[in-house]
Design a protein around this motif. Sequence first.
Motif, PDB file in Angstrom:
ATOM      1  N   GLU A   1       0.821  -1.203   0.000  1.00 60.47           N
ATOM      2  CA  GLU A   1       0.000   0.000   0.000  1.00 60.47           C
ATOM      3  C   GLU A   1       0.859   1.258   0.000  1.00 60.47           C
ATOM      4  O   GLU A   1       0.556   2.236  -0.696  1.00 60.47           O
ATOM      5  N   ARG A   2       1.939   1.234   0.773  1.00 63.50           N
ATOM      6  CA  ARG A   2       2.838   2.392   0.816  1.00 63.50           C
ATOM      7  C   ARG A   2       3.522   2.594  -0.534  1.00 63.50           C
ATOM      8  O   ARG A   2       3.684   3.722  -0.995  1.00 63.50           O
ATOM      9  N   ASP A   3       3.926   1.488  -1.164  1.00 61.27           N
ATOM     10  CA  ASP A   3       4.555   1.589  -2.486  1.00 61.27           C
ATOM     11  C   ASP A   3       3.569   2.129  -3.519  1.00 61.27           C
ATOM     12  O   ASP A   3       3.941   2.935  -4.385  1.00 61.27           O
ATOM     13  N   ARG A   4       2.317   1.672  -3.442  1.00 60.31           N
ATOM     14  CA  ARG A   4       1.293   2.151  -4.367  1.00 60.31           C
ATOM     15  C   ARG A   4       1.054   3.650  -4.175  1.00 60.31           C
ATOM     16  O   ARG A   4       0.920   4.400  -5.133  1.00 60.31           O
ATOM     17  N   ARG A   5       1.031   4.074  -2.902  1.00 62.50           N
ATOM     18  CA  ARG A   5       0.837   5.482  -2.605  1.00 62.50           C
ATOM     19  C   ARG A   5       1.996   6.315  -3.134  1.00 62.50           C
ATOM     20  O   ARG A   5       1.802   7.387  -3.728  1.00 62.50           O
ATOM     21  N   ALA A   6       3.228   5.822  -2.945  1.00 63.07           N
ATOM     22  CA  ALA A   6       4.401   6.539  -3.442  1.00 63.07           C
ATOM     23  C   ALA A   6       4.374   6.653  -4.964  1.00 63.07           C
ATOM     24  O   ALA A   6       4.736   7.692  -5.528  1.00 63.07           O
ATOM     25  N   GLU A   7       3.895   5.601  -5.628  1.00 63.24           N
ATOM     26  CA  GLU A   7       3.792   5.624  -7.090  1.00 63.24           C
ATOM     27  C   GLU A   7       2.746   6.639  -7.546  1.00 63.24           C
ATOM     28  O   GLU A   7       2.948   7.352  -8.535  1.00 63.24           O
ATOM     29  N   GLU A   8       1.635   6.709  -6.825  1.00 66.50           N
ATOM     30  CA  GLU A   8       0.591   7.683  -7.153  1.00 66.50           C
ATOM     31  C   GLU A   8       1.104   9.114  -7.012  1.00 66.50           C
ATOM     32  O   GLU A   8       0.849   9.975  -7.865  1.00 66.50           O
ATOM     33  N   LEU A   9       1.826   9.373  -5.927  1.00 60.77           N
ATOM     34  CA  LEU A   9       2.365  10.713  -5.700  1.00 60.77           C
ATOM     35  C   LEU A   9       3.396  11.084  -6.761  1.00 60.77           C
ATOM     36  O   LEU A   9       3.456  12.239  -7.205  1.00 60.77           O
ATOM     37  N   MET A  10       4.194  10.114  -7.179  1.00 61.43           N
ATOM     38  CA  MET A  10       5.167  10.378  -8.239  1.00 61.43           C
ATOM     39  C   MET A  10       4.454  10.701  -9.549  1.00 61.43           C
ATOM     40  O   MET A  10       4.889  11.587 -10.309  1.00 61.43           O
ATOM     41  N   GLY A  11       3.366  10.018  -9.818  1.00 58.32           N
ATOM     42  CA  GLY A  11       2.581  10.310 -11.021  1.00 58.32           C
ATOM     43  C   GLY A  11       2.027  11.729 -10.994  1.00 58.32           C
ATOM     44  O   GLY A  11       2.023  12.427 -12.015  1.00 58.32           O
ATOM     45  N   ILE A  12       1.564  12.164  -9.816  1.00 63.92           N
ATOM     46  CA  ILE A  12       1.055  13.530  -9.668  1.00 63.92           C
ATOM     47  C   ILE A  12       2.171  14.534  -9.934  1.00 63.92           C
ATOM     48  O   ILE A  12       1.969  15.537 -10.627  1.00 63.92           O
ATOM     49  N   ARG A  13       3.355  14.269  -9.392  1.00 65.98           N
ATOM     50  CA  ARG A  13       4.490  15.188  -9.595  1.00 65.98           C
ATOM     51  C   ARG A  13       4.843  15.316 -11.079  1.00 65.98           C
ATOM     52  O   ARG A  13       5.135  16.406 -11.566  1.00 65.98           O
ATOM     53  N   LYS A  14       4.824  14.201 -11.792  1.00 69.52           N
ATOM     54  CA  LYS A  14       5.150  14.235 -13.219  1.00 69.52           C
ATOM     55  C   LYS A  14       4.111  15.036 -14.003  1.00 69.52           C
ATOM     56  O   LYS A  14       4.465  15.803 -14.905  1.00 69.52           O
ATOM     57  N   GLU A  15       2.845  14.863 -13.665  1.00 71.31           N
ATOM     58  CA  GLU A  15       1.788  15.636 -14.336  1.00 71.31           C
ATOM     59  C   GLU A  15       1.925  17.119 -14.041  1.00 71.31           C
ATOM     60  O   GLU A  15       1.758  17.970 -14.930  1.00 71.31           O
ATOM     61  N   LEU A  16       2.229  17.454 -12.781  1.00 68.86           N
ATOM     62  CA  LEU A  16       2.379  18.854 -12.406  1.00 68.86           C
ATOM     63  C   LEU A  16       3.624  19.469 -13.041  1.00 68.86           C
ATOM     64  O   LEU A  16       3.628  20.659 -13.387  1.00 68.86           O
ATOM     65  N   LEU A  17       4.667  18.673 -13.207  1.00 64.65           N
ATOM     66  CA  LEU A  17       5.870  19.154 -13.881  1.00 64.65           C
ATOM     67  C   LEU A  17       5.531  19.601 -15.292  1.00 64.65           C
ATOM     68  O   LEU A  17       5.938  20.689 -15.727  1.00 64.65           O
ATOM     69  N   GLN A  18       4.773  18.803 -16.007  1.00 67.27           N
ATOM     70  CA  GLN A  18       4.383  19.161 -17.373  1.00 67.27           C
ATOM     71  C   GLN A  18       3.471  20.393 -17.380  1.00 67.27           C
ATOM     72  O   GLN A  18       3.647  21.300 -18.201  1.00 67.27           O
ATOM     73  N   LEU A  19       2.511  20.435 -16.455  1.00 65.71           N
ATOM     74  CA  LEU A  19       1.586  21.568 -16.383  1.00 65.71           C
ATOM     75  C   LEU A  19       2.320  22.867 -16.071  1.00 65.71           C
ATOM     76  O   LEU A  19       2.078  23.901 -16.712  1.00 65.71           O
ATOM     77  N   CYS A  20       3.232  22.832 -15.097  1.00 68.46           N
ATOM     78  CA  CYS A  20       3.978  24.037 -14.716  1.00 68.46           C
ATOM     79  C   CYS A  20       4.869  24.515 -15.856  1.00 68.46           C
ATOM     80  O   CYS A  20       4.976  25.721 -16.110  1.00 68.46           O
ATOM     81  N   THR A  21       5.504  23.583 -16.545  1.00 71.13           N
ATOM     82  CA  THR A  21       6.373  23.927 -17.667  1.00 71.13           C
ATOM     83  C   THR A  21       5.567  24.594 -18.778  1.00 71.13           C
ATOM     84  O   THR A  21       5.958  25.649 -19.297  1.00 71.13           O
ATOM     85  N   GLU A  22       4.446  23.992 -19.149  1.00 69.76           N
ATOM     86  CA  GLU A  22       3.620  24.545 -20.230  1.00 69.76           C
ATOM     87  C   GLU A  22       3.035  25.903 -19.852  1.00 69.76           C
ATOM     88  O   GLU A  22       2.945  26.804 -20.700  1.00 69.76           O
ATOM     89  N   THR A  23       2.645  26.071 -18.584  1.00 70.01           N
ATOM     90  CA  THR A  23       2.078  27.349 -18.142  1.00 70.01           C
ATOM     91  C   THR A  23       3.127  28.451 -18.178  1.00 70.01           C
ATOM     92  O   THR A  23       2.856  29.569 -18.636  1.00 70.01           O
ATOM     93  N   ALA A  24       4.340  28.143 -17.719  1.00 69.63           N
ATOM     94  CA  ALA A  24       5.423  29.125 -17.763  1.00 69.63           C
ATOM     95  C   ALA A  24       5.759  29.495 -19.204  1.00 69.63           C
ATOM     96  O   ALA A  24       5.957  30.677 -19.525  1.00 69.63           O
TER      97      ALA A  24
END
Length: 331
Positions: free
Chosen positions: A73-96
């Motif tokens: 469960e902890r590994d799954r949660r860590a994977e989910e959070l990493m996925g969120i970070r990757k999506e936000l990285l793309q969003l922040c880059t495109e917005t800038a």
Amino acid sequence: MSAVPINQLARPKGTKYECEVCGKPAALKCSECPSFYCTQEHFDIDWRGIRNLIAKDIEVLRERPKAIGSEVERDRRAEELMGIRKELLQLCTETAQKFLVQGNYELAVPGALQSLKFAMEVYGNEASELVPSYLLLAEANLGLRRLKIAEEFLSLANWNLLKHPQSGSSMMSNLQRNFGRLYAAQQRYREALQAFATDIYHSSLEFGPENIRSAPSYFHMGRVFQSHEKSDRAASFYAKVVEVYTKFLEGWLSDTSDEQSQDITAVEVEEAIEIVKHIAEYREKQTEEDTSEQCRQGVAEGRYCLGLLLVYTNDVAGGKELTNQFPGGRR
């Protein structure tokens, strides 16, 4: 959405809150997410620049981790959070990038800063994936005339690319383009021309000299010659820019452009519009002194290219109004 004073009595012992924009000690906290600011002004800039798009995700990312649950469960949660970070990285880059193209450099800074933070969290502090964020921050600070800060970010990007020579010509092209802008702002024109020439080389190497992504490289070289009042050389580079864009757009209209060229982003299209607008306005000013047929033809070609770009963005009415002005009905 508002910024409220930090409750000092509720601050955990030893915890330091730093401003999201400048890193100084914070006195305010966002009411929507755990983000902190030194002044109301920095809160406003950050909220309008990027925070309004990522506040809920930031709250999720900064939640205290739960100690319960199985390892799976902890590994799954860590994977989910990493996925969120990757999506936000793309969003922040495109917005800038979007704000940079619009010339809104102040609002580009928050997205670029968040882009860098997420890139570090996803890839580590030494990865080549940090370079695009460094370049965004450099370009934003160049626009704000913070030349020393811009040079620092360019130096970080340059050092990173030296450690990762396999990163490719596209990043090197972007790096040299921003060095050229820096040198031009510092009135080091010979070095600016050299940097833009290197930009053209790497851009041509990566995409091809006739590819639409190489057009901005020619444009920036032309701008240096324009600032030196070397109109003949500026006109040559501007003509190349218009030629590349027009060829691509006419190919798109007739459905003959290659698949790779068609895969351009909305930000690149917006940048193309700003570039062609500049060239068209420059050519129109030139007609005040030069009334030759060649000069008038250049104005018409610029308007025609701009019209095609508007059609590309689905502004068909505005595009037709400009393309119909082209002599000979080339459309």
